[in-house]
Design a protein around this motif. Structure first.
Motif, PDB file in Angstrom:
ATOM      1  N   ASP A 287     -10.023   7.958 -11.452  1.00  0.00           N
ATOM      2  CA  ASP A 287     -10.606   6.785 -12.114  1.00  0.00           C
ATOM      3  C   ASP A 287     -10.217   5.500 -11.399  1.00  0.00           C
ATOM      4  O   ASP A 287     -11.039   4.589 -11.241  1.00  0.00           O
ATOM      5  CB  ASP A 287     -10.157   6.731 -13.574  1.00  0.00           C
ATOM      6  N   PHE A 288      -8.933   5.415 -10.964  1.00  0.00           N
ATOM      7  CA  PHE A 288      -8.490   4.209 -10.266  1.00  0.00           C
ATOM      8  C   PHE A 288      -9.261   4.037  -8.962  1.00  0.00           C
ATOM      9  O   PHE A 288      -9.694   2.925  -8.616  1.00  0.00           O
ATOM     10  CB  PHE A 288      -6.991   4.280  -9.993  1.00  0.00           C
ATOM     11  N   LEU A 289      -9.431   5.125  -8.221  1.00  0.00           N
ATOM     12  CA  LEU A 289     -10.142   5.024  -6.948  1.00  0.00           C
ATOM     13  C   LEU A 289     -11.616   4.700  -7.157  1.00  0.00           C
ATOM     14  O   LEU A 289     -12.233   4.021  -6.316  1.00  0.00           O
ATOM     15  CB  LEU A 289      -9.985   6.335  -6.175  1.00  0.00           C
ATOM     16  N   SER A 290     -12.185   5.157  -8.250  1.00  0.00           N
ATOM     17  CA  SER A 290     -13.577   4.797  -8.546  1.00  0.00           C
ATOM     18  C   SER A 290     -13.709   3.304  -8.793  1.00  0.00           C
ATOM     19  O   SER A 290     -14.712   2.677  -8.416  1.00  0.00           O
ATOM     20  CB  SER A 290     -14.071   5.570  -9.778  1.00  0.00           C
ATOM     21  N   ALA A 291     -12.693   2.723  -9.411  1.00  0.00           N
ATOM     22  CA  ALA A 291     -12.715   1.287  -9.704  1.00  0.00           C
ATOM     23  C   ALA A 291     -12.348   0.448  -8.488  1.00  0.00           C
ATOM     24  O   ALA A 291     -12.587  -0.772  -8.488  1.00  0.00           O
ATOM     25  CB  ALA A 291     -11.770   0.979 -10.855  1.00  0.00           C
ATOM     26  N   HIS A 292     -11.731   1.053  -7.486  1.00  0.00           N
ATOM     27  CA  HIS A 292     -11.320   0.322  -6.278  1.00  0.00           C
ATOM     28  C   HIS A 292     -11.816   1.093  -5.059  1.00  0.00           C
ATOM     29  O   HIS A 292     -11.042   1.628  -4.267  1.00  0.00           O
ATOM     30  CB  HIS A 292      -9.796   0.173  -6.221  1.00  0.00           C
ATOM     31  N   SER A 293     -13.100   1.154  -4.930  1.00  0.00           N
ATOM     32  CA  SER A 293     -13.698   1.896  -3.823  1.00  0.00           C
ATOM     33  C   SER A 293     -13.616   1.079  -2.527  1.00  0.00           C
ATOM     34  O   SER A 293     -13.313  -0.115  -2.544  1.00  0.00           O
ATOM     35  CB  SER A 293     -15.157   2.229  -4.151  1.00  0.00           C
ATOM     36  N   GLY A 294     -13.885   1.747  -1.437  1.00  0.00           N
ATOM     37  CA  GLY A 294     -13.924   1.041  -0.157  1.00  0.00           C
ATOM     38  C   GLY A 294     -12.586   0.932   0.537  1.00  0.00           C
ATOM     39  O   GLY A 294     -12.420   0.116   1.452  1.00  0.00           O
ATOM     40  N   LEU A 295     -11.610   1.727   0.127  1.00  0.00           N
ATOM     41  CA  LEU A 295     -10.309   1.705   0.807  1.00  0.00           C
ATOM     42  C   LEU A 295     -10.400   2.506   2.101  1.00  0.00           C
ATOM     43  O   LEU A 295     -10.582   3.723   2.084  1.00  0.00           O
ATOM     44  CB  LEU A 295      -9.227   2.298  -0.097  1.00  0.00           C
ATOM     45  N   LYS A 296     -10.310   1.807   3.246  1.00  0.00           N
ATOM     46  CA  LYS A 296     -10.440   2.476   4.537  1.00  0.00           C
ATOM     47  C   LYS A 296      -9.258   2.237   5.464  1.00  0.00           C
ATOM     48  O   LYS A 296      -8.913   3.094   6.275  1.00  0.00           O
ATOM     49  CB  LYS A 296     -11.722   1.999   5.231  1.00  0.00           C
ATOM     50  N   GLU A 297      -8.641   1.079   5.350  1.00  0.00           N
ATOM     51  CA  GLU A 297      -7.546   0.722   6.251  1.00  0.00           C
ATOM     52  C   GLU A 297      -6.310   0.308   5.448  1.00  0.00           C
ATOM     53  O   GLU A 297      -6.434  -0.095   4.273  1.00  0.00           O
ATOM     54  CB  GLU A 297      -7.959  -0.448   7.168  1.00  0.00           C
ATOM     55  N   PRO A 298      -5.108   0.381   6.037  1.00  0.00           N
ATOM     56  CA  PRO A 298      -3.893  -0.018   5.313  1.00  0.00           C
ATOM     57  C   PRO A 298      -3.960  -1.426   4.743  1.00  0.00           C
ATOM     58  O   PRO A 298      -3.448  -1.681   3.648  1.00  0.00           O
ATOM     59  CB  PRO A 298      -2.805   0.099   6.388  1.00  0.00           C
ATOM     60  N   GLN A 299      -4.632  -2.346   5.459  1.00  0.00           N
ATOM     61  CA  GLN A 299      -4.710  -3.723   4.977  1.00  0.00           C
ATOM     62  C   GLN A 299      -5.435  -3.824   3.634  1.00  0.00           C
ATOM     63  O   GLN A 299      -5.234  -4.780   2.874  1.00  0.00           O
ATOM     64  CB  GLN A 299      -5.433  -4.600   6.016  1.00  0.00           C
ATOM     65  N   ASP A 300      -6.274  -2.827   3.335  1.00  0.00           N
ATOM     66  CA  ASP A 300      -7.020  -2.852   2.074  1.00  0.00           C
ATOM     67  C   ASP A 300      -6.115  -2.653   0.860  1.00  0.00           C
ATOM     68  O   ASP A 300      -6.546  -2.872  -0.285  1.00  0.00           O
ATOM     69  CB  ASP A 300      -8.097  -1.760   2.089  1.00  0.00           C
ATOM     70  N   LEU A 301      -4.857  -2.200   1.106  1.00  0.00           N
ATOM     71  CA  LEU A 301      -3.931  -1.926   0.004  1.00  0.00           C
ATOM     72  C   LEU A 301      -3.212  -3.186  -0.487  1.00  0.00           C
ATOM     73  O   LEU A 301      -2.542  -3.142  -1.520  1.00  0.00           O
ATOM     74  CB  LEU A 301      -2.869  -0.906   0.448  1.00  0.00           C
ATOM     75  N   ARG A 302      -3.332  -4.283   0.228  1.00  0.00           N
ATOM     76  CA  ARG A 302      -2.490  -5.441  -0.059  1.00  0.00           C
ATOM     77  C   ARG A 302      -2.813  -6.131  -1.374  1.00  0.00           C
ATOM     78  O   ARG A 302      -1.932  -6.726  -1.997  1.00  0.00           O
ATOM     79  CB  ARG A 302      -2.606  -6.450   1.090  1.00  0.00           C
ATOM     80  N   GLU A 303      -4.023  -6.060  -1.825  1.00  0.00           N
ATOM     81  CA  GLU A 303      -4.414  -6.851  -2.986  1.00  0.00           C
ATOM     82  C   GLU A 303      -4.772  -6.017  -4.206  1.00  0.00           C
ATOM     83  O   GLU A 303      -5.302  -6.549  -5.170  1.00  0.00           O
ATOM     84  CB  GLU A 303      -5.599  -7.755  -2.618  1.00  0.00           C
ATOM     85  N   ILE A 304      -4.487  -4.707  -4.178  1.00  0.00           N
ATOM     86  CA  ILE A 304      -4.795  -3.890  -5.352  1.00  0.00           C
ATOM     87  C   ILE A 304      -3.490  -3.434  -5.989  1.00  0.00           C
ATOM     88  O   ILE A 304      -2.443  -3.393  -5.329  1.00  0.00           O
ATOM     89  CB  ILE A 304      -5.683  -2.682  -4.987  1.00  0.00           C
ATOM     90  N   PRO A 305      -3.483  -3.100  -7.271  1.00  0.00           N
ATOM     91  CA  PRO A 305      -2.246  -2.734  -7.965  1.00  0.00           C
ATOM     92  C   PRO A 305      -1.549  -1.534  -7.315  1.00  0.00           C
ATOM     93  O   PRO A 305      -2.193  -0.564  -6.909  1.00  0.00           O
ATOM     94  CB  PRO A 305      -2.715  -2.395  -9.379  1.00  0.00           C
ATOM     95  N   ALA A 306      -0.227  -1.626  -7.217  1.00  0.00           N
ATOM     96  CA  ALA A 306       0.582  -0.552  -6.641  1.00  0.00           C
ATOM     97  C   ALA A 306       1.785  -0.289  -7.530  1.00  0.00           C
ATOM     98  O   ALA A 306       2.191  -1.142  -8.340  1.00  0.00           O
ATOM     99  CB  ALA A 306       1.029  -0.923  -5.227  1.00  0.00           C
ATOM    100  N   LEU A 307       2.378   0.877  -7.346  1.00  0.00           N
ATOM    101  CA  LEU A 307       3.519   1.309  -8.145  1.00  0.00           C
ATOM    102  C   LEU A 307       4.706   1.536  -7.216  1.00  0.00           C
ATOM    103  O   LEU A 307       4.559   2.050  -6.106  1.00  0.00           O
ATOM    104  CB  LEU A 307       3.188   2.612  -8.886  1.00  0.00           C
TER     105      LEU A 307
END
Length: 328
Positions: A200-220
């Motif tokens: 569900d989380f990945l469906s809401a945050h699609s388009g993750l292709k590169e490490p830089q894409d992780l900088r602005e989405i929620p992380a644990l």
């Protein structure tokens, strides 16, 4: 005084093996006086009958008599008695060189067994990381305690970096780099990590292709500040990401539950998320990139009383972790 030739060269493993084979074949066909042979080697090693008496506590007359019995049994003269003592004959020299290797190995084996029995007893206090302890290390210690009832085991689970010396631990297992130069340490595992999130989380945050894409989405993560994720792809390209931590907990099992609940992306040891990945509750993120693994290290102080026990437990930890990785 007993005289025998001293060879300066060290025998190779192959030569030693051949000596043991020849000694075994000779022994099995014509010989049964092992006590006499053992005393013969003691006499030669000590340098004579008088010295052997002092070393073994066996009277010189008894040693001499046993030596004669051995010669009669073999029908070979092993020594020549002179006014200055005894001198090895050629056959005596040959027998000594070959039998000494066998008795040396036997004595080492007996000493090791006795030491092992004496060492695997006593008290041991351990500090272990909670998640890997629950999954792997605690079951190892339970089995170890069942096999060695004379060992008293006390386990404390702690995420924080405890002080082995100040807090009175005998053995500490840590995740991550080790900086205690005064302690003995052994790396017992290198645990792979993976990036995971819920479907569900990945469906809401699609388009993750590169490490830089992780900088602005929620992380644990286990804390909210100073978090770095070091990633590498199969081409050897590296990237360091400082994720935006929206949920932190100092127990990684909680982070697994939070990831399954859809709270964010987590960078976790594979052994913790394997079941969730298999069931589909979690999905790997950026499959072309792998986070840096986490090192697991055992640390202890040098102690001649508990050292053998500690090393035995550390070896069992390493073996269990190796077997666990091999089974995947």
């Amino acid at each position: 005084m007993l005289v025998h030739k001293c060879k300066n060269e060290t025998k190779s493993a192959a030569d030693l093996k051949n000596d043991l084979i020849m000694f075994h074949k000779w022994n099995m066909t014509v010989f049964g006086d092992f006590d006499g042979l053992a005393l013969f080697t003691r006499i030669v090693e000590a340098g004579g009958l008088a010295a052997a008496e002092r070393a073994t506590g066996i009277p010189k007359a008894t040693l001499s008599r046993r030596l004669s019995v051995l010669e009669n049994t073999l029908n070979v003269r092993l020594v020549r008695r002179t006014k200055k003592g005894v001198v090895l004959t050629e056959q005596g020299q040959q027998l000594f060189e070959r039998s000494r290797a066998a008795f040396s190995l036997a004595e080492e084996a007996v000493a090791e067994v006795q030491y092992e029995r004496a060492a695997l007893s006593g008290n041991i206090r351990l500090s272990l990381p909670p998640d890997i302890a629950t999954a792997v290390l605690a079951p190892v210690l339970i089995r170890f305690g069942a096999r060695h009832p004379d060992v008293a085991i006390e386990i404390t689970l702690a995420d924080r970096r405890v002080s082995l010396i100040e807090e009175g631990y005998d053995l500490v297992v840590r995740m991550g780099p080790v900086a205690d130069s005064e302690l003995i340490f052994r790396r017992i595992a290198t645990l792979p990590r993976v990036l995971v999130a819920s479907p569900d989380f990945l469906s809401a945050h699609s388009g993750l292709k590169e490490p830089q894409d992780l900088r602005e989405i929620p992380a644990l993560a286990i804390r909210r500040d100073l978090v770095e994720w070091d990633l590498r792809n199969d081409k050897g390209v590296t990237a360091t990401i400082h994720p935006k931590i929206s949920f932190a907990a100092n127990r990684q099992t909680i982070l697994v539950d939070a990831a399954i609940a859809g709270l964010g992306i987590a960078n976790l040891p594979f052994f913790l998320v394997e079941a969730a990945l298999t069931s589909g509750a979690l999905i790997r993120v950026l499959t072309d990139w792998e986070p840096s693994p986490v090192e697991m290290t055992a640390l202890w102080q040098k102690d001649r009383f508990s050292g053998r026990l500690i090393k035995a437990i550390v070896t069992e930890f390493a073996d269990a972790l190796k077997d666990d990785r091999a089974s995947r």
